[in-house]
Design a protein around this motif. Structure first.
Motif, mmCIF file in Angstrom:
data_model
loop_
_atom_site.group_PDB
_atom_site.id
_atom_site.type_symbol
_atom_site.label_atom_id
_atom_site.label_comp_id
_atom_site.label_asym_id
_atom_site.label_seq_id
_atom_site.Cartn_x
_atom_site.Cartn_y
_atom_site.Cartn_z
ATOM 1 N N ARG A 149 2.751 -4.288 3.855
ATOM 2 C CA ARG A 149 3.793 -3.293 4.043
ATOM 3 C C ARG A 149 3.563 -2.150 3.054
ATOM 4 O O ARG A 149 2.978 -2.341 1.988
ATOM 5 C CB ARG A 149 5.181 -3.876 3.803
ATOM 6 C CG ARG A 149 5.670 -4.829 4.880
ATOM 7 C CD ARG A 149 7.043 -5.385 4.512
ATOM 8 N NE ARG A 149 7.482 -6.387 5.462
ATOM 9 C CZ ARG A 149 8.418 -6.201 6.385
ATOM 10 N NH1 ARG A 149 9.012 -5.015 6.490
ATOM 11 N NH2 ARG A 149 8.768 -7.180 7.198
ATOM 12 N N SER A 150 4.068 -1.014 3.414
ATOM 13 C CA SER A 150 4.019 0.112 2.497
ATOM 14 C C SER A 150 5.124 -0.058 1.463
ATOM 15 O O SER A 150 6.063 -0.843 1.644
ATOM 16 C CB SER A 150 4.208 1.426 3.241
ATOM 17 O OG SER A 150 5.534 1.506 3.760
ATOM 18 N N GLN A 182 -4.184 -3.262 6.267
ATOM 19 C CA GLN A 182 -4.218 -4.575 6.919
ATOM 20 C C GLN A 182 -5.634 -5.130 6.891
ATOM 21 O O GLN A 182 -5.853 -6.311 6.607
ATOM 22 C CB GLN A 182 -3.729 -4.443 8.364
ATOM 23 C CG GLN A 182 -3.769 -5.723 9.182
ATOM 24 C CD GLN A 182 -2.557 -6.604 8.945
ATOM 25 O OE1 GLN A 182 -1.580 -6.155 8.347
ATOM 26 N NE2 GLN A 182 -2.619 -7.850 9.400
ATOM 27 N N ARG A 231 -1.868 2.130 7.533
ATOM 28 C CA ARG A 231 -1.433 0.751 7.717
ATOM 29 C C ARG A 231 -2.574 -0.114 8.236
ATOM 30 O O ARG A 231 -2.777 -1.250 7.802
ATOM 31 C CB ARG A 231 -0.247 0.712 8.686
ATOM 32 C CG ARG A 231 0.312 -0.690 8.874
ATOM 33 C CD ARG A 231 1.614 -0.683 9.673
ATOM 34 N NE ARG A 231 1.450 -0.076 10.984
ATOM 35 C CZ ARG A 231 1.912 1.119 11.341
ATOM 36 N NH1 ARG A 231 2.589 1.871 10.481
ATOM 37 N NH2 ARG A 231 1.713 1.594 12.558
ATOM 38 N N THR A 232 -3.347 0.412 9.189
ATOM 39 C CA THR A 232 -4.474 -0.345 9.744
ATOM 40 C C THR A 232 -5.514 -0.638 8.676
ATOM 41 O O THR A 232 -6.047 -1.752 8.591
ATOM 42 C CB THR A 232 -5.109 0.447 10.893
ATOM 43 O OG1 THR A 232 -4.126 0.678 11.907
ATOM 44 C CG2 THR A 232 -6.294 -0.311 11.471
ATOM 45 N N TYR A 287 0.851 -1.194 0.000
ATOM 46 C CA TYR A 287 0.000 0.000 0.000
ATOM 47 C C TYR A 287 0.880 1.235 0.000
ATOM 48 O O TYR A 287 2.091 1.179 0.206
ATOM 49 C CB TYR A 287 -0.930 0.003 1.222
ATOM 50 C CG TYR A 287 -0.236 0.298 2.529
ATOM 51 C CD1 TYR A 287 -0.140 1.602 3.021
ATOM 52 C CD2 TYR A 287 0.323 -0.737 3.280
ATOM 53 C CE1 TYR A 287 0.515 1.870 4.216
ATOM 54 C CE2 TYR A 287 0.972 -0.482 4.471
ATOM 55 C CZ TYR A 287 1.068 0.823 4.937
ATOM 56 O OH TYR A 287 1.716 1.095 6.117
ATOM 57 N N ASP A 288 0.224 2.337 -0.243
ATOM 58 C CA ASP A 288 0.917 3.616 -0.184
ATOM 59 C C ASP A 288 -0.123 4.681 0.140
ATOM 60 O O ASP A 288 -1.268 4.587 -0.307
ATOM 61 C CB ASP A 288 1.582 3.918 -1.537
ATOM 62 C CG ASP A 288 2.518 5.117 -1.446
ATOM 63 O OD1 ASP A 288 3.221 5.226 -0.438
ATOM 64 O OD2 ASP A 288 2.513 5.922 -2.391
ATOM 65 N N GLN A 289 0.263 5.673 0.961
ATOM 66 C CA GLN A 289 -0.671 6.711 1.348
ATOM 67 C C GLN A 289 -0.165 8.069 0.877
ATOM 68 O O GLN A 289 1.024 8.238 0.627
ATOM 69 C CB GLN A 289 -0.894 6.741 2.864
ATOM 70 C CG GLN A 289 0.208 7.392 3.657
ATOM 71 C CD GLN A 289 1.338 6.425 3.973
ATOM 72 O OE1 GLN A 289 1.386 5.320 3.441
ATOM 73 N NE2 GLN A 289 2.256 6.875 4.827
ATOM 74 N N GLU A 323 0.054 7.668 8.967
ATOM 75 C CA GLU A 323 0.667 6.403 8.580
ATOM 76 C C GLU A 323 0.012 5.228 9.279
ATOM 77 O O GLU A 323 -0.253 4.185 8.681
ATOM 78 C CB GLU A 323 2.165 6.447 8.899
ATOM 79 C CG GLU A 323 2.872 5.090 8.866
ATOM 80 C CD GLU A 323 2.873 4.449 7.491
ATOM 81 O OE1 GLU A 323 2.980 3.223 7.417
ATOM 82 O OE2 GLU A 323 2.751 5.190 6.481
#
Length: 1005
Positions: free
Chosen positions: A802-803, A766, A762-763, A750-752, A758
């Motif tokens: 993971r990012s 997931q 991530r949550t 993923y990427d934000q 962050e």
């Protein structure tokens, strides 16, 4: 006194003058004071009510002008006096409405019968209504007539009987079947009378011979038309009968030609070159040794007609066993088809589209289709042994050999075409089967058939429209039935195998090699018991299916699987119809059910998927774009993520059926599908012949499934705005080398957006990954798709998601050489395409190191390979025949190719691919692998992959060990299109040894 001026006026409204084109002027003369005295020319009306009724009757004739002219001629022939006395015939017509209706119908439809009545006006009495009010009998009986010349008397009696039949036919007193039966009965009576005349003319002292006249063709089938050669065969009892019998047969032919129609004996053995009369024994000897398929086809219509009827029946009975074995000849089915094609080829081109008998969509199309089905199926079903086309077709429908709708369409077409034929022949009592082109003749034909003008359409246009409709439907059904692939299969089954009585079935099952004949017999009884149409169709299909099951290593399993599918679909209207009529569907289904537990299990869960077996293009893999769009659209139709995923998994199941069935059938000879490419060319199906296409097709299905499941997961999980998420394929999925039971090896990334939380990103990522795995793992009747993320950094101990930055940091600082090796197969699968491309760009330096590998890294890879080989090979496994970890098998080749990629892909871009065989070919082109070694490795990898897939298809469960004996080995060999398991096993070991030696040379280079 001057003659009144002709003023047709209202006569045109009665339909007079249409053919003449004079508006009724000629009719005015015939009906007026100088004619029949039925019309007042000045007042423009009938002379009285009775005249009006007769004029109304004439107006309803097929050709009112013809009917009027012929009536006028008959009245003149009566010798009517000019003293004002009314014509006796006209008086009868006024007094007898039935006679009026029948006579006018005949006069308007048949100029030939009209001419006969002009020559014999007294014969119109044959059409009078009986004292009891009934119409005269029209059953084809000959009534005695006066006359010293027996031949002339027979001719008169024949014409009177024919007149009655025509009148009943034209006025609706007899249906088509009754008319054909009456004409056939009249032919029998005429043959019998001519036979007796011929016998009485034998020289004194000549013993009466035992001679049978057997009716053939339309007469034999009880479906004679008005004008046709009457086909016969003459049979004598003994040699001593031959001289007198030949004289009688010759004279009979001559008499019938003078009385009624030509008698044609060309269907006899050797045709016109053979003797006119043969003994029963001579006939039997010929048919046993020399007869061709068309001669047995002709015997389907054989029927005793005249002479020694018991002898004729004995001849038929003696030949019957030969007739009902004729279809078992290897060439029989094609012989019938070829004969039909030759008939069409001999039609003059200018008549081809107007021929209602021999042309495409004509009567011959129906007759040949019916007769071929009789020859093939009548061996085991005596209800089909009817000589007539209509009774035989009805029996085929009742027995389930022809669908109800198809049978009704053929019956309608047959009745229409025979009615056209009857009207054409009745007009001039001339043999013809060609629809005219002249407008006047077409108008007459349409009217004779009962067509009338409607709003916007003339009677001729209505006739043409119906003719075109029937011809097109007959042509379609002829092709469907005559060229039905199931026919050849049924014809190859011995006659005893078609009779599924308990004793015959048990014997057949034992002969075919069923391990449990008693259990198989119970399945047969469950499928074929009772008198339902379903049971009848099953009795047709099962003899063929049993032969297909017998070719498999486990015939009993094939029959069991077939019963399970039939139990689920037996009451579905399309199921058995599809098996019977759907080209190679039945045999394809039998092969799939007998050879593949995997495909059989899928069909048991989704029986309707067997429709895929009917269409060639349905067995071609769908493109990745089509799959993805379809799967995502299915998910989008549901708000509930579980329901959305259930719909997606059902689509996945259907696609697995598609690929598995094509795979099983790919080496099945004539049963193998040949899909059409967009450019119209044929292409081979996905299958064991091309293992890379199977891997691609299965990987595309997994890609589409993950894409749709990801959409459902994201829709159900809240996420920060701008969160990008992608699924990266690894392992066999990444290499487009999936098999039927492969899990989906993946990485989640993923990427934000900059500035977002962050932890929240991530949550959310997931939760999306876990939801995707949960949705695809929900218990369901569909095959599961495991989502395995164990190849992620740190394996199961590492985070599931993971990012992009975290992946980059890990691979830059901590990754090991085996992880770089695993990344060689990494590719974007679904989600955010830009993120997927960024991930691939980020890992390229890791998997394609610019400086290649150090010596220590090469040693490490070889060490890990050896450890995997020693530790992961199952206990007791045979390393020579293990398709994944065995010598020269999948892992050997893949490790060798991946080592070459790690060492050289940094500097040779052509090596940068996720597919094993593509990378191997690129290494050979780059001179990194010797061509002989590359060929040996490609052969080892391909054969191992083929065997591994075949094992899964045969077993229905995962397994990598090729057994050295038993039914599973036999099943694999059969799927691969081989014959001898021992020879195949030797080949596998030989290919594996060569592949192993080549991989060792590459690894040690």
């Amino acid at each position: 006194m001057s003659r009144p001026t002709r003023t047709p006026g209202r006569l045109a409204r009665y339909g007079f003058g249409t053919a003449e084109g004079d508006g009724g002027a000629r009719a005015a003369d015939l009906l007026g004071p100088d004619g029949l005295r039925l019309w007042l020319p000045v007042e423009q009306e009938p002379v009285d009510e009775r005249a009006g009724e007769l004029l109304a009757a004439l107006s309803r004739a097929a050709d009112p002008d013809l009917a009027l002219r012929q009536l006028h001629r008959i009245v003149e022939a009566e010798g009517r006096t000019t003293d004002g006395t009314e014509s006796p015939l006209l008086a009868e017509l006024h007094a007898d409405p039935g006679l009026r209706r029948r006579l006018v119908a005949v006069l308007g439809a048949s100029s030939a019968l009209g001419d006969h009545l002009v020559a014999h006006p007294e014969h119109s009495a044959a059409l009078r209504t009986a004292p009891d009010g009934l119409a005269p009998l029209a059953e084809g009986r000959l009534e005695p007539t006066d006359g010293g010349n027996p031949v002339a008397a027979l001719r008169t009696a024949y014409r009177l009987a024919l007149l009655r039949i025509a009148a009943a036919d034209l006025t609706g007193g007899r249906a088509l079947e009754q008319t054909m039966a009456a004409l056939s009965a009249l032919a029998d009576a005429t043959l019998a009378a001519a036979y007796e005349i011929a016998v009485t003319e034998l020289a004194d002292g000549t013993d009466r011979p035992r001679l049978a006249v057997v009716a053939m063709g339309k007469c034999g089938g009880g479906e004679l038309n008005y004008v046709s050669d009457v086909d016969v065969i003459f049979v004598a009892a003994e040699d001593a009968d031959l001289p007198a019998a030949t004289l009688v047969a010759t004279r009979l032919i001559h008499i019938c030609g003078l009385v009624a129609w030509p008698v044609d004996a060309a269907l006899r053995p050797e045709g016109n070159r053979g003797p006119l009369v043969r003994t029963l024994a001579s006939h039997l000897a010929y048919y046993r040794r020399w007869a061709r398929t068309w001669e047995f086809q002709a015997l389907l219509k054989a029927r005793p007609a005249a002479g020694d009827l018991p002898l004729a029946q004995e001849w038929i009975d003696q030949l019957a066993p030969l007739v009902w074995r004729a279809a078992e000849r290897p060439e029989a089915v094609e012989d019938v088809r070829a004969m039909r094609r030759r008939i069409i080829d001999h039609i003059p081109p200018k008549e081809l589209e107007r021929e209602i008998k021999r042309g495409p969509g004509g009567l011959r199309d129906i007759e040949f289709a019916v007769q071929l089905l009789q020859l093939v199926h009548g061996r085991g079903d005596e209800t089909l042994r009817a000589p007539g086309t209509i009774p035989a077709l009805r029996a085929l429908v009742a027995g389930g050999y022809v669908g109800r709708a198809d049978g009704e369409a053929l019956l309608r077409g047959y009745r229409f075409l025979r009615s056209v034929e009857h009207r054409l022949q009745l007009q001039a009592l001339r043999r013809t089967h060609t629809v005219p082109t002249e407008p006047a003749a077409l108008r007459w034909l349409a009217a004779a058939l009962g067509f009338t003008a409607t709003a916007g359409r003339s009677a001729v246009e209505s006739f043409r429209a119906e003719w075109v409709t029937h011809a097109a439907e007959v042509r379609r059904l002829h092709a469907k039935l005559l060229y039905r692939p199931l026919l050849e299969s049924v014809a190859r089954v011995p006659a005893d195998g078609l009779r599924l009585t308990p004793e015959a079935a048990r014997n057949r099952l034992e002969i075919l090699g069923f391990a449990d004949p008693a259990g198989a017999l119970r399945h047969l009884q469950a499928l074929t018991g009772g008198v339902s149409r379903t049971a009848a169709i099953q009795r047709t299909l099962l003899p063929v299916l049993l032969s297909e099951f017998a070719d498999a290593p486990e015939p009993d399993r094939g029959l069991l699987n077939y019963r399970q599918v039939s139990d689920k679909l037996g009451s579905t209207p399309w199921y058995l119809r599809l098996l019977r009529d759907g080209g190679p569907v039945a045999r394809r289904l039998a092969r799939v059910l007998a050879l593949s537990r995997y495909a059989a299990d899928l069909l048991a869960r989704d029986p309707e998927a067997l429709r895929l077996l009917a269409e060639e293009n349905e067995l071609a893999p769908r493109s990745s774009e089509v799959l993805r769009e379809g799967f995502v659209a299915a998910a989008a139709r549901h708000n509930d993520p579980v329901e959305a995923t259930r719909a997606v998994r059902a689509l996945r199941r259907r696609e697995l059926v598609r690929v598995a069935c094509a795979d099983v059938l790919s080496r099945a000879g004539a049963l193998a599908p040949s899909p059409t490419r967009p450019d119209g060319a044929k292409r081979p199906p996905p299958g064991l012949a091309d293992i890379t296409e199977v891997g691609t097709a299965l990987s595309d299905v997994t890609d589409a499934t993950l894409a749709a499941a990801l959409r459902a997961a994201r829709a159900s999980q809240p996420a920060p705005e701008g969160l990008r998420f992608a699924v990266i394929g690894m392992g066999r999925l990444g290499g487009y080398e999936s098999n039927y039971l492969s899990d989906a090896d993946v990485l989640f990334v993923y990427d934000q957006q900059a500035g977002t939380d962050e932890a929240a990103a991530r949550t959310a990522a997931q939760a999306i990954a876990e939801e995707l795995r949960r949705l695809l793992g929900v218990p369901a009747p569909d095959p599961p798709l495991g989502v395995d993320a164990d190849l992620r950094p740190e394996g199961r101990q590492g985070p599931l998601v993971r990012s992009l930055a975290a992946y980059a940091q890990y691979y830059a600082r901590w990754s090991r050489v085996w992880e770089a090796q695993a990344l060689l197969r990494a590719r974007f699968v679904c989600g955010d395409a830009d993120l997927g491309a960024e991930f691939e760009a980020m890992i390229d330096p890791v998997r394609y190191p610019a400086g290649g590998l150090t010596r220590e890294q090469i040693v490490e890879i070889c060490r890990i390979k050896a450890r995997v080989e020693n530790e992961r090979l199952p206990r007791g496994a045979d390393p020579a025949t293990h398709t994944k970890l065995g010598r020269g098998a999948l892992a050997d080749v893949e490790w060798a190719v991946q080592l070459v990629q790690l060492r050289h892909a940094g500097e040779i871009p052509e090596l940068r691919g996720t597919r094993t065989l593509d990378a191997l070919a690129a290494a050979e082109r780059a001179g990194l692998i010797d061509p002989a070694d590359a060929a040996a490795m490609a052969a080892g990898w391909s054969l191992a992959a083929q065997v591994r897939n075949a094992l899964m298809l045969v077993r229905g469960r995962a397994g990598d060990q090729l057994p050295r004996h038993g039914v599973e080995l036999a099943g694999v060999v059969r799927l691969l299109g081989r014959d001898d398991p021992g020879e195949f096993l030797d080949e596998y070991l030989r290919v594996g040894r060569r592949s192993r030696a080549a991989t060792e040379r590459v690894l040690n280079a």
